[in-house]
Design an enzyme around this catalytic site. Structure first.
Site, PDB file in Angstrom:
ATOM      1  N   LYS A   6      41.585  46.252  42.129  1.00  0.00           N
ATOM      2  CA  LYS A   6      41.698  44.858  41.687  1.00  0.00           C
ATOM      3  C   LYS A   6      42.606  44.699  40.467  1.00  0.00           C
ATOM      4  O   LYS A   6      43.280  43.685  40.328  1.00  0.00           O
ATOM      5  CB  LYS A   6      40.325  44.264  41.410  1.00  0.00           C
ATOM      6  CG  LYS A   6      39.649  44.745  40.142  1.00  0.00           C
ATOM      7  CD  LYS A   6      38.333  44.026  39.924  1.00  0.00           C
ATOM      8  CE  LYS A   6      37.611  44.563  38.692  1.00  0.00           C
ATOM      9  NZ  LYS A   6      38.288  44.251  37.441  1.00  0.00           N
ATOM     10  N   THR A   7      42.623  45.709  39.580  1.00  0.00           N
ATOM     11  CA  THR A   7      43.482  45.607  38.390  1.00  0.00           C
ATOM     12  C   THR A   7      44.948  45.530  38.799  1.00  0.00           C
ATOM     13  O   THR A   7      45.728  44.752  38.252  1.00  0.00           O
ATOM     14  CB  THR A   7      43.251  46.805  37.449  1.00  0.00           C
ATOM     15  OG1 THR A   7      41.873  46.868  37.098  1.00  0.00           O
ATOM     16  CG2 THR A   7      44.087  46.678  36.194  1.00  0.00           C
TER      17      THR A   7
ATOM     18  N   GLN B 104      28.234  43.927  42.105  1.00  0.00           N
ATOM     19  CA  GLN B 104      28.229  44.580  40.797  1.00  0.00           C
ATOM     20  C   GLN B 104      27.801  43.623  39.688  1.00  0.00           C
ATOM     21  O   GLN B 104      28.143  43.809  38.520  1.00  0.00           O
ATOM     22  CB  GLN B 104      29.617  45.159  40.491  1.00  0.00           C
ATOM     23  CG  GLN B 104      30.045  46.238  41.478  1.00  0.00           C
ATOM     24  CD  GLN B 104      31.367  46.880  41.105  1.00  0.00           C
ATOM     25  OE1 GLN B 104      31.488  47.535  40.076  1.00  0.00           O
ATOM     26  NE2 GLN B 104      32.366  46.694  41.959  1.00  0.00           N
TER      27      GLN B 104
ATOM     28  N   ASP C 281      38.689  37.573  35.441  1.00  0.00           N
ATOM     29  CA  ASP C 281      38.296  38.882  35.972  1.00  0.00           C
ATOM     30  C   ASP C 281      36.790  39.049  35.803  1.00  0.00           C
ATOM     31  O   ASP C 281      36.176  38.422  34.939  1.00  0.00           O
ATOM     32  CB  ASP C 281      39.044  39.978  35.208  1.00  0.00           C
ATOM     33  CG  ASP C 281      38.914  41.347  35.868  1.00  0.00           C
ATOM     34  OD1 ASP C 281      38.472  41.411  37.042  1.00  0.00           O
ATOM     35  OD2 ASP C 281      39.252  42.345  35.218  1.00  0.00           O
ATOM     36  N   GLU C 282      36.184  39.909  36.616  1.00  0.00           N
ATOM     37  CA  GLU C 282      34.740  40.185  36.564  1.00  0.00           C
ATOM     38  C   GLU C 282      33.948  38.880  36.583  1.00  0.00           C
ATOM     39  O   GLU C 282      33.016  38.665  35.800  1.00  0.00           O
ATOM     40  CB  GLU C 282      34.385  41.000  35.309  1.00  0.00           C
ATOM     41  CG  GLU C 282      35.123  42.317  35.175  1.00  0.00           C
ATOM     42  CD  GLU C 282      34.646  43.386  36.154  1.00  0.00           C
ATOM     43  OE1 GLU C 282      33.761  43.088  36.987  1.00  0.00           O
ATOM     44  OE2 GLU C 282      35.159  44.519  36.101  1.00  0.00           O
TER      45      GLU C 282
ATOM     46  N   ARG D 164      30.497  54.898  40.778  1.00  0.00           N
ATOM     47  CA  ARG D 164      31.286  55.474  39.674  1.00  0.00           C
ATOM     48  C   ARG D 164      31.854  56.836  40.079  1.00  0.00           C
ATOM     49  O   ARG D 164      32.771  57.345  39.435  1.00  0.00           O
ATOM     50  CB  ARG D 164      30.416  55.683  38.426  1.00  0.00           C
ATOM     51  CG  ARG D 164      29.801  54.443  37.764  1.00  0.00           C
ATOM     52  CD  ARG D 164      30.757  53.321  37.572  1.00  0.00           C
ATOM     53  NE  ARG D 164      30.742  52.418  38.722  1.00  0.00           N
ATOM     54  CZ  ARG D 164      31.697  51.564  39.037  1.00  0.00           C
ATOM     55  NH1 ARG D 164      32.791  51.514  38.307  1.00  0.00           N
ATOM     56  NH2 ARG D 164      31.606  50.774  40.099  1.00  0.00           N
TER      57      ARG D 164
END
Length: 751
Positions: free
Chosen positions: A37-38, A260, A229-230, A613
């Site tokens: 996504k970044t 998340q 974002d997020e 992770r």
């Protein structure tokens, strides 16, 4: 389209490319774990600038950490050049504090207002609680601050709070009827001190846009494109601000993953992402479902877990990566043995695979779990670091110097004054400070005026000492106004006496503290020398450091350590090898999070974050016994273990306790290990209290007493213990099992 433009688009898969190219209108990018996504956000902004000729000044990009904003800006700069520096990019708090400083006068603040951190807020609340003569054991500053923070994040002002019968009744039932009065006093003292806390940066931005339509319109016209974002981590306050800013053009792009969403305890509202389409019926939805981070085994296990949640946006995460190893399940007889087994597994994996310490992370549900793990790692000479420890800017000597700097900038900053007025000691006690604060309040004057007229309030040595202190601060104020941040800070550190006091302390600790202050001055010099910082003033520097996070302040030169942290802290990070420890009922999921489907689904999302992770290898461990609240408890495996598809997990015989049953690598054995866990959420114990239920006085509660709890039902007291002022009872409930309850909080009816 230039070759360079085509080159960066060629790096994207079809959904990523769609997300980059779709720039008009509302867009929601659902980005699964490890889906890049970044890169998508970076190229989307670059594409707006290069292909649509959008002025960077008109792009607002909001993130949750300064580190994420910095990395994105650097990536964008590689595509579009130095023009990227003109983007309005940063955290919600940093961007909105920038707007508030520009518009501060509209709300009655000076542009150099102070930003209070958590310690400042707690210190102020302690003073208020003492001022009202309240019991600080009942009105604990941490609890009070959380209550006020929760209200602000829901945009409930102190006026609305005190006029809301539900809040008042809730506070009365919880034994804190004066909460509203404390909230009011806290807000008024912050305002009088020209200070805002972190929640105010959002609350006051909402107030600014609500009460000053001309200001809102100015920023609506400025920001032609808004990106968040997020997004799953936003609260009501954050969402309303971004929604208002994008209201005219509706060019809003949100990126997130409902799977998340793990910060409800901080006020994050998952409904923002789940119901986004209701606010934008014309919404374009893009799903990034290819995971580039993890093996097929890890992705499959994560999917099998999150699929159990009912409240979610459905997606099918997949990967082209290799199958990878099965997840290793480690069984230990105790929490101390769990530490030994985890340390042994790390030691052997390092030797066999030539891994570094930094290739490993240990994740746990609560910070208290780290002790046994730390001891085991030390015994094996494995270097580790706990993330979430004391950050550079939270150290006492740093806060002392910054206290002087803050007061030199803002003479109404009461918390800074209280910190520095007798540091180094100059004979000004707490009682003298209280007299000055009271005098200021009685005369409707600011604190600085009271200090400047100390001879009318105090007498003798105290009056003389305060007068000398005021003269010193006036010289610091002049330095701040006339010099750049580094020159002013050097002047203040030297002439305050702090630097000399630290230099004269020849102990190792004293030397370290002196070097830390020198490092602070080095940091200020870097700030001044940075060509990107047009404003070299002390106010600008204070704003920058007030918004830093702990992880971003890490100055450890040796980065080769095993990372230890809570799962909450691990979000956004990735490691080759991950250990998720303490996979036991009442620990993970937490005992506090199994009373409703909503809570348990958040715990499951937290487990999903932990799993995702890992890149290469994932380990999970649980103990059969664990010390909790000073007593040895028998544990059972977490229900989450039974939710992992058995194709992805195996018992690690080598690193499991020899005292536990012999390992059997078949599916049936994994099921057998996992099945004893408690019922799934839809069958969770829900007790309906008896019609005559009324809590009893538990001061004379004894072992063997039969009791009723409004949530856990009927049970028998099996033991009672006293630790300091706390009295705890272990109760074996008929349906909920054994629970340890603090009697000062537990509502029990003795039968």
């Amino acid at each position: 389209m230039s070759n360079l433009d085509q080159a960066y688009l060629d790096q994207l898969n079809p959904p990523q490319k769609e997300a980059v190219l779709k720039v008009e209108g509302p867009t929601m990018i659902i980005a699964g774990a490890g889906s890049g996504k970044t890169r998508v956000l970076t190229y989307r902004i670059a594409h707006l600038i290069k292909e649509h000729n959008v002025d960077p000044f008109s792009i607002l990009s909001l993130t949750f950490t300064n580190k994420a904003a910095r990395e994105m800006r650097e990536r964008i700069e590689t595509v579009v050049g130095s023009n990227a520096r003109n983007l309005w990019m940063g955290t919600f708090h940093s961007v909105f504090s920038r707007i508030l400083r520009a518009e501060a006068d509209k709300l009655g603040y000076p542009s150099h207002f102070t930003i209070y951190d958590t310690d400042d807020s707690k210190s102020l609340l302690k003073n208020i609680i003492k001022y009202y003569g309240l019991d600080d054991k009942v009105y604990k500053p941490n609890v009070v601050l959380n209550r006020i923070s929760s209200a602000k994040n829901r945009l409930v002002s102190w006026q609305e709070y005190m006029n809301n019968p539900i809040f008042l009744q809730d506070d009365t039932e919880n034994g804190k009827p004066e909460m509203g009065k404390i909230y009011k006093e806290y807000v008024q003292r912050c305002f009088k001190a020209d200070a805002m806390d972190f929640d105010d940066l959002l609350f006051n931005t909402n107030v600014l846009f609500r009460d000053h339509i001309d200001v809102l319109n100015k920023y609506q016209q400025r920001f032609k494109y808004v990106m968040v974002d997020e997004f799953q981590d936003t609260n009501i306050s954050q969402y309303l601000i971004t929604k208002k800013l994008a209201a005219v053009r509706r060019n809003i792009c949100v990126v997130g993953d409902d799977a998340q969403s793990i910060y409800a305890f901080r006020g994050a509202d998952i409904q923002n992402i789940l119901n986004f389409e209701k606010d934008y019926p014309e919404l374009n939805v893009v799903k990034l479902e290819q995971n580039y981070r993890s093996s097929k085994t890890i992705v499959g296990a994560a999917n099998s877990i999150i699929g159990k949640n009912k409240n979610q946006l459905r997606k099918s995460v997949w990967t082209d990566n290799g199958e990878g190893e099965l997840i290793d399940l480690i069984k230990a007889t105790s929490d101390s043995e769990e530490g030994k087994l985890v340390a042994s597994a790390i030691f052997e994996s390092k030797n066999q695979n030539h891994y570094h310490n930094s290739d490993f992370a240990i994740l746990y549900r609560t910070n208290s779990q780290s002790r046994a793990l730390e001891e085991a790692l030390r015994r094996n000479n494995i270097k580790y670091k706990i993330i979430g420890g004391l950050s550079f800017y939270q150290r006492k000597e740093i806060k002392d110097v910054l206290g002087y700097i803050r007061f030199a900038v803002n003479q109404n900053d009461e918390q800074a004054l209280r910190r520095i007025i007798n540091l180094p000691k100059r004979g000004i006690g707490d009682s003298s400070v209280e007299k000055l604060v009271v005098a200021a309040a009685e005369n409707n004057a600011d604190l600085w005026t009271a200090l400047d007229n100390a001879k009318h309030v105090l007498s003798g040595r105290a009056a003389t000492a305060v007068t000398e202190f005021v003269t010193l601060i006036k010289s610091f104020k002049l330095a701040v106004e006339k010099k750049d941040a580094f020159e002013a800070a050097s002047h203040i550190a030297k002439n305050s006496g702090l630097l000399k006091e630290l230099y004269d302390d020849k102990t190792i600790e004293g030397r370290n503290r002196y070097e830390n202050v020198q490092e602070l001055l080095n940091g200020i010099k870097d700030f001044v020398d940075n060509s990107e910082n047009e404003d070299k003033s002390m106010s600008a520097f204070l704003q920058e450091i007030a918004l830093l996070t702990d992880v971003e302040n890490d100055k450890d030169e040796d980065k080769d350590y095993v990372t230890m942290m809570t799962i909450h802290s691990s979000k956004g990070l990735e490691f080759k090898n991950v250990f998720v420890v303490g996979m036991e009922e009442d620990l993970f999921p937490s005992q506090m999070m199994i009373s409703s489907r909503q809570d348990l689904e958040e715990e499951r999302r937290l487990f999903y974050v932990a799993i995702t992770r890992a890149e290469t290898k994932l380990y999970m461990s649980y103990a059969l016994t664990r010390y909790r609240f000073g007593r040895l408890k028998t544990c059972e495996p977490s229900r989450f273990l039974s939710e992992i598809d058995t194709d992805f997990i195996k018992i690690n015989q080598k690193f499991s306790s020899p005292a536990s049953p012999a390992a059997d690598y078949t599916r049936s054995f994994v099921n057998q290990v996992s099945q004893p866990v408690r019922k799934p959420v839809n069958q969770a114990v829900v007790h309906k209290p008896s019609p005559d239920f009324k809590p009893s006085n538990t001061s004379r509660l004894e072992v063997g007493n039969k009791v009723e709890h409004p949530k856990f039902g009927f049970g028998e007291v099996t033991s009672i213990e006293i630790q300091g002022a706390n009295k705890k009872a272990s109760i074996n409930f008929e349906k909920a099992g054994e629970k340890t309850l603090l009697l000062s909080f537990a509502k029990l009816r003795i039968l």
